[in-house]
Motif scaffolding. Structure first.
Motif, PDB file in Angstrom:
ATOM      1  N   LEU A   4     -41.883 -18.925  32.773  1.00  0.00           N
ATOM      2  CA  LEU A   4     -41.998 -19.738  33.970  1.00  0.00           C
ATOM      3  C   LEU A   4     -42.960 -20.878  33.677  1.00  0.00           C
ATOM      4  O   LEU A   4     -43.956 -20.694  32.980  1.00  0.00           O
ATOM      5  CB  LEU A   4     -42.557 -18.895  35.131  1.00  0.00           C
ATOM      6  N   VAL A   5     -42.653 -22.045  34.215  1.00  0.00           N
ATOM      7  CA  VAL A   5     -43.578 -23.170  34.153  1.00  0.00           C
ATOM      8  C   VAL A   5     -44.032 -23.424  35.592  1.00  0.00           C
ATOM      9  O   VAL A   5     -43.245 -23.851  36.434  1.00  0.00           O
ATOM     10  CB  VAL A   5     -42.924 -24.432  33.551  1.00  0.00           C
ATOM     11  N   ALA A   6     -45.293 -23.088  35.856  1.00  0.00           N
ATOM     12  CA  ALA A   6     -45.884 -23.285  37.184  1.00  0.00           C
ATOM     13  C   ALA A   6     -46.807 -24.495  37.109  1.00  0.00           C
ATOM     14  O   ALA A   6     -47.493 -24.696  36.106  1.00  0.00           O
ATOM     15  CB  ALA A   6     -46.667 -22.046  37.602  1.00  0.00           C
ATOM     16  N   TYR A   7     -46.807 -25.282  38.172  1.00  0.00           N
ATOM     17  CA  TYR A   7     -47.632 -26.489  38.114  1.00  0.00           C
ATOM     18  C   TYR A   7     -47.996 -26.974  39.512  1.00  0.00           C
ATOM     19  O   TYR A   7     -47.305 -26.703  40.489  1.00  0.00           O
ATOM     20  CB  TYR A   7     -46.894 -27.612  37.376  1.00  0.00           C
ATOM     21  N   PHE A   8     -49.108 -27.685  39.566  1.00  0.00           N
ATOM     22  CA  PHE A   8     -49.498 -28.430  40.755  1.00  0.00           C
ATOM     23  C   PHE A   8     -49.491 -29.887  40.337  1.00  0.00           C
ATOM     24  O   PHE A   8     -50.033 -30.239  39.284  1.00  0.00           O
ATOM     25  CB  PHE A   8     -50.897 -28.033  41.248  1.00  0.00           C
ATOM     26  N   SER A   9     -48.874 -30.732  41.153  1.00  0.00           N
ATOM     27  CA  SER A   9     -48.822 -32.152  40.842  1.00  0.00           C
ATOM     28  C   SER A   9     -48.935 -32.953  42.121  1.00  0.00           C
ATOM     29  O   SER A   9     -48.137 -32.763  43.038  1.00  0.00           O
ATOM     30  CB  SER A   9     -47.495 -32.485  40.139  1.00  0.00           C
ATOM     31  N   VAL A  74     -41.331 -11.842  34.453  1.00  0.00           N
ATOM     32  CA  VAL A  74     -41.882 -13.011  33.755  1.00  0.00           C
ATOM     33  C   VAL A  74     -42.981 -12.512  32.826  1.00  0.00           C
ATOM     34  O   VAL A  74     -43.885 -11.793  33.242  1.00  0.00           O
ATOM     35  CB  VAL A  74     -42.454 -14.047  34.754  1.00  0.00           C
ATOM     36  N   ASP A  75     -42.882 -12.880  31.549  1.00  0.00           N
ATOM     37  CA  ASP A  75     -43.929 -12.457  30.616  1.00  0.00           C
ATOM     38  C   ASP A  75     -44.790 -13.611  30.112  1.00  0.00           C
ATOM     39  O   ASP A  75     -45.890 -13.400  29.618  1.00  0.00           O
ATOM     40  CB  ASP A  75     -43.333 -11.685  29.443  1.00  0.00           C
ATOM     41  N   LYS A  76     -44.300 -14.849  30.276  1.00  0.00           N
ATOM     42  CA  LYS A  76     -45.040 -16.012  29.780  1.00  0.00           C
ATOM     43  C   LYS A  76     -45.030 -17.080  30.872  1.00  0.00           C
ATOM     44  O   LYS A  76     -43.970 -17.418  31.408  1.00  0.00           O
ATOM     45  CB  LYS A  76     -44.360 -16.547  28.528  1.00  0.00           C
ATOM     46  N   VAL A  77     -46.228 -17.597  31.190  1.00  0.00           N
ATOM     47  CA  VAL A  77     -46.341 -18.622  32.220  1.00  0.00           C
ATOM     48  C   VAL A  77     -47.137 -19.804  31.666  1.00  0.00           C
ATOM     49  O   VAL A  77     -48.294 -19.656  31.278  1.00  0.00           O
ATOM     50  CB  VAL A  77     -47.053 -18.090  33.493  1.00  0.00           C
ATOM     51  N   TYR A  78     -46.486 -20.958  31.628  1.00  0.00           N
ATOM     52  CA  TYR A  78     -47.183 -22.206  31.353  1.00  0.00           C
ATOM     53  C   TYR A  78     -47.710 -22.677  32.697  1.00  0.00           C
ATOM     54  O   TYR A  78     -46.969 -22.705  33.681  1.00  0.00           O
ATOM     55  CB  TYR A  78     -46.230 -23.254  30.773  1.00  0.00           C
ATOM     56  N   ILE A  79     -48.992 -23.015  32.757  1.00  0.00           N
ATOM     57  CA  ILE A  79     -49.594 -23.418  34.024  1.00  0.00           C
ATOM     58  C   ILE A  79     -50.262 -24.777  33.826  1.00  0.00           C
ATOM     59  O   ILE A  79     -51.149 -24.927  32.989  1.00  0.00           O
ATOM     60  CB  ILE A  79     -50.636 -22.394  34.510  1.00  0.00           C
ATOM     61  N   GLY A  80     -49.825 -25.744  34.628  1.00  0.00           N
ATOM     62  CA  GLY A  80     -50.356 -27.089  34.487  1.00  0.00           C
ATOM     63  C   GLY A  80     -50.823 -27.699  35.788  1.00  0.00           C
ATOM     64  O   GLY A  80     -50.333 -27.354  36.863  1.00  0.00           O
ATOM     65  N   ALA A  81     -51.782 -28.615  35.655  1.00  0.00           N
ATOM     66  CA  ALA A  81     -52.322 -29.325  36.810  1.00  0.00           C
ATOM     67  C   ALA A  81     -53.099 -30.535  36.305  1.00  0.00           C
ATOM     68  O   ALA A  81     -53.511 -30.582  35.149  1.00  0.00           O
ATOM     69  CB  ALA A  81     -53.253 -28.420  37.617  1.00  0.00           C
ATOM     70  N   PRO A  82     -53.329 -31.489  37.200  1.00  0.00           N
ATOM     71  CA  PRO A  82     -54.241 -32.578  36.832  1.00  0.00           C
ATOM     72  C   PRO A  82     -55.675 -32.046  36.868  1.00  0.00           C
ATOM     73  O   PRO A  82     -55.973 -31.088  37.588  1.00  0.00           O
ATOM     74  CB  PRO A  82     -54.017 -33.606  37.954  1.00  0.00           C
ATOM     75  N   MET A  90     -58.592 -26.807  43.401  1.00  0.00           N
ATOM     76  CA  MET A  90     -58.869 -25.530  44.070  1.00  0.00           C
ATOM     77  C   MET A  90     -57.591 -24.798  44.474  1.00  0.00           C
ATOM     78  O   MET A  90     -57.559 -23.570  44.503  1.00  0.00           O
ATOM     79  CB  MET A  90     -59.778 -25.733  45.280  1.00  0.00           C
ATOM     80  N   ILE A  91     -56.524 -25.528  44.748  1.00  0.00           N
ATOM     81  CA  ILE A  91     -55.270 -24.879  45.112  1.00  0.00           C
ATOM     82  C   ILE A  91     -54.747 -24.015  43.957  1.00  0.00           C
ATOM     83  O   ILE A  91     -54.084 -23.001  44.184  1.00  0.00           O
ATOM     84  CB  ILE A  91     -54.209 -25.905  45.581  1.00  0.00           C
ATOM     85  N   CYS A  92     -55.084 -24.365  42.730  1.00  0.00           N
ATOM     86  CA  CYS A  92     -54.665 -23.548  41.578  1.00  0.00           C
ATOM     87  C   CYS A  92     -55.394 -22.206  41.584  1.00  0.00           C
ATOM     88  O   CYS A  92     -54.806 -21.182  41.228  1.00  0.00           O
ATOM     89  CB  CYS A  92     -54.902 -24.300  40.279  1.00  0.00           C
ATOM     90  N   TYR A  93     -56.660 -22.204  42.008  1.00  0.00           N
ATOM     91  CA  TYR A  93     -57.378 -20.933  42.109  1.00  0.00           C
ATOM     92  C   TYR A  93     -56.736 -20.034  43.171  1.00  0.00           C
ATOM     93  O   TYR A  93     -56.719 -18.808  43.018  1.00  0.00           O
ATOM     94  CB  TYR A  93     -58.863 -21.165  42.394  1.00  0.00           C
ATOM     95  N   THR A  94     -56.199 -20.631  44.231  1.00  0.00           N
ATOM     96  CA  THR A  94     -55.454 -19.848  45.228  1.00  0.00           C
ATOM     97  C   THR A  94     -54.300 -19.136  44.526  1.00  0.00           C
ATOM     98  O   THR A  94     -54.081 -17.938  44.716  1.00  0.00           O
ATOM     99  CB  THR A  94     -54.903 -20.763  46.342  1.00  0.00           C
ATOM    100  N   TYR A  95     -53.573 -19.882  43.702  1.00  0.00           N
ATOM    101  CA  TYR A  95     -52.425 -19.340  42.961  1.00  0.00           C
ATOM    102  C   TYR A  95     -52.871 -18.244  41.985  1.00  0.00           C
ATOM    103  O   TYR A  95     -52.274 -17.174  41.927  1.00  0.00           O
ATOM    104  CB  TYR A  95     -51.721 -20.478  42.226  1.00  0.00           C
ATOM    105  N   PHE A  96     -53.938 -18.501  41.235  1.00  0.00           N
ATOM    106  CA  PHE A  96     -54.414 -17.516  40.249  1.00  0.00           C
ATOM    107  C   PHE A  96     -54.804 -16.208  40.927  1.00  0.00           C
ATOM    108  O   PHE A  96     -54.468 -15.121  40.458  1.00  0.00           O
ATOM    109  CB  PHE A  96     -55.633 -18.033  39.469  1.00  0.00           C
ATOM    110  N   GLU A  97     -55.550 -16.323  42.012  1.00  0.00           N
ATOM    111  CA  GLU A  97     -56.093 -15.137  42.680  1.00  0.00           C
ATOM    112  C   GLU A  97     -55.045 -14.368  43.483  1.00  0.00           C
ATOM    113  O   GLU A  97     -55.212 -13.188  43.748  1.00  0.00           O
ATOM    114  CB  GLU A  97     -57.271 -15.540  43.565  1.00  0.00           C
ATOM    115  N   ALA A  98     -53.953 -15.020  43.836  1.00  0.00           N
ATOM    116  CA  ALA A  98     -52.909 -14.365  44.639  1.00  0.00           C
ATOM    117  C   ALA A  98     -51.879 -13.636  43.777  1.00  0.00           C
ATOM    118  O   ALA A  98     -51.024 -12.929  44.313  1.00  0.00           O
ATOM    119  CB  ALA A  98     -52.200 -15.399  45.509  1.00  0.00           C
ATOM    120  N   ASN A  99     -51.950 -13.807  42.478  1.00  0.00           N
ATOM    121  CA  ASN A  99     -50.980 -13.189  41.577  1.00  0.00           C
ATOM    122  C   ASN A  99     -51.666 -12.273  40.575  1.00  0.00           C
ATOM    123  O   ASN A  99     -52.805 -12.515  40.189  1.00  0.00           O
ATOM    124  CB  ASN A  99     -50.202 -14.276  40.820  1.00  0.00           C
ATOM    125  N   ASP A 100     -50.945 -11.262  40.140  1.00  0.00           N
ATOM    126  CA  ASP A 100     -51.450 -10.365  39.104  1.00  0.00           C
ATOM    127  C   ASP A 100     -50.843 -10.804  37.775  1.00  0.00           C
ATOM    128  O   ASP A 100     -49.638 -10.663  37.563  1.00  0.00           O
ATOM    129  CB  ASP A 100     -51.061  -8.921  39.421  1.00  0.00           C
TER     130      ASP A 100
END
Length: 164
Positions: A4-9, A74-82, A90-100
């Motif tokens: 999965l490629v997860a991102y905030f843009s 999903v075993d591999k996650v690319y995570i990107g943001a500015p 900070m919205i990325c920390y919401t994402y990190f903390e809401a997922n295992d």
């Protein structure tokens, strides 16, 4: 297993890089979207009352996300943001903390205008315990828009260095 490629843009620069990575791997994408979308006034770096400045100054700020992805399978996650204020938005920390992310491989990437990776990989390791966080890649936003072939070469070299 899948990738999965997860991102905030906010501006679209990170989105283009995320979509390019997803195409490279035949992966799905997940855009981290704020329940209350950011506006241009919200990201005014010069205004101490703007939303992103307030979020940055409040380390406990966790903007609400519109939806969360299903990470089962999903075993591999690319995570990107500015890079915002030398950190993940900070919205990325919401994402990190809401997922295992336990047992998953996480590969961070940033878009920036001079601050590089800003410790995205180290900060992600702290925010996603149990995950295998790999070395990240910093992509200058200006290059992503104007030197796409150079950025493609940098991405290929980075992925090869990770063994992908």
């Amino acid at each position: 297993m899948s990738t999965l490629v997860a991102y905030f843009s906010y501006s679209g620069v990170t989105r283009r890089k995320a979509e390019s990575l997803a195409k490279e791997f035949g992966a799905n994408t997940f855009e981290i979207k704020a329940k209350i979308p950011y506006t241009s006034a919200d990201v005014n770096w010069q205004d101490d009352t703007s939303r992103n400045v307030k979020e940055y100054k409040d380390a406990a700020s966790r903007p609400e996300i519109e939806a969360m992805p299903d990470l089962s399978g999903v075993d591999k996650v690319y995570i990107g943001a500015p890079v915002w204020w030398g950190d993940w938005p900070m919205i990325c920390y919401t994402y990190f903390e809401a997922n295992d992310f336990s047992g998953k491989t996480l590969i961070p990437f940033s878009t920036h205008e001079g601050s590089g990776l800003s410790g995205f990989d180290t900060k992600l390791s702290g925010a996603a315990p149990g995950a295998d966080v790999k070395a990240g890649l910093a992509i200058r936003g200006q290059d992503a828009q104007n030197k796409q072939s150079d950025v493609r070469a940098d991405v290929k070299e980075w992925l090869a260095g990770l063994g992908f």
